[in-house]
Design a protein around this motif. Structure first.
Motif, PDB file in Angstrom:
ATOM      1  N   GLU A  19      19.769   7.323  22.852  1.00 16.54           N
ATOM      2  CA  GLU A  19      20.771   6.539  23.573  1.00 16.54           C
ATOM      3  C   GLU A  19      21.107   7.133  24.937  1.00 16.54           C
ATOM      4  O   GLU A  19      21.306   6.389  25.906  1.00 16.54           O
ATOM      5  CB  GLU A  19      22.032   6.412  22.722  1.00 16.54           C
ATOM      6  CG  GLU A  19      21.851   5.523  21.509  1.00 16.54           C
ATOM      7  CD  GLU A  19      23.033   5.502  20.561  1.00 16.54           C
ATOM      8  OE1 GLU A  19      22.980   4.738  19.584  1.00 16.54           O
ATOM      9  OE2 GLU A  19      24.007   6.258  20.777  1.00 16.54           O
ATOM     10  N   THR A  68      19.376   9.871  17.271  1.00 20.51           N
ATOM     11  CA  THR A  68      19.955   8.641  17.813  1.00 20.51           C
ATOM     12  C   THR A  68      20.650   8.911  19.144  1.00 20.51           C
ATOM     13  O   THR A  68      20.498   8.149  20.108  1.00 20.51           O
ATOM     14  CB  THR A  68      20.957   8.034  16.812  1.00 20.51           C
ATOM     15  OG1 THR A  68      20.263   7.768  15.594  1.00 20.51           O
ATOM     16  CG2 THR A  68      21.583   6.766  17.338  1.00 20.51           C
ATOM     17  N   SER A  69      21.405   9.993  19.211  1.00 22.12           N
ATOM     18  CA  SER A  69      22.137  10.331  20.431  1.00 22.12           C
ATOM     19  C   SER A  69      21.194  10.590  21.596  1.00 22.12           C
ATOM     20  O   SER A  69      21.431  10.105  22.710  1.00 22.12           O
ATOM     21  CB  SER A  69      23.025  11.553  20.197  1.00 22.12           C
ATOM     22  OG  SER A  69      24.017  11.262  19.239  1.00 22.12           O
ATOM     23  N   ALA A  79      18.135   6.271  27.282  1.00 25.08           N
ATOM     24  CA  ALA A  79      17.805   4.842  27.456  1.00 25.08           C
ATOM     25  C   ALA A  79      18.098   4.299  28.857  1.00 25.08           C
ATOM     26  O   ALA A  79      17.266   3.568  29.413  1.00 25.08           O
ATOM     27  CB  ALA A  79      18.510   4.012  26.390  1.00 25.08           C
TER      28      ALA A  79
END
Length: 126
Positions: A62, A58-59, A65
């Motif tokens: 993100e 997830t990190s 992104a």
């Protein structure tokens, strides 16, 4: 370091470079990077892991992104900077490191693969 866990994501960017050493890459061009974040540690925690792999995935997603499908030349933090693969690996390392202080202790290596034959990395302590 005995143990490692790696996660992978990708980004598609455009950018250009300043300087004769870059030849035709001085013109705006695109790149698709496969980005690996690899965590290294000598020991497992109480749950027998070195890092929460879901948090790592997830990190990384993100952190990448804001750059995906962007011309890096137009992003304020990169104004006047040659966004080489080496430099981008350092930038991503610093952003990932900030997310894992207190959650991981060991080494983190960020690798940006330009192709199956060329890549650059930055590795440091968290």
């Amino acid at each position: 370091m005995g143990f490692s866990v790696a996660v992978r994501e990708h980004i598609m960017i455009a950018h250009s470079f300043k300087g004769e050493v870059f030849g035709p890459a001085q013109k705006t061009h695109g790149a698709t990077y496969v980005v690996d974040a690899e965590f290294f540690s000598d020991k497992l925690d109480k749950d027998n892991i070195i890092v929460d792999i879901s948090l790592a995935m997830t990190s990384l997603k993100e952190v990448l992104a804001p750059y995906n499908y962007q011309n890096l030349d137009e992003i304020e933090e990169f104004k006047g900077i040659n966004t080489t693969t080496e430099y981008l690996s350092y930038v991503i390392f610093e952003k990932m490191k900030a997310r894992f202080v207190g959650k991981f202790q060991g080494q983190l290596k960020i690798s940006l693969h330009e192709s199956h034959v060329a890549w650059a990395s930055y590795q440091g302590s968290v």
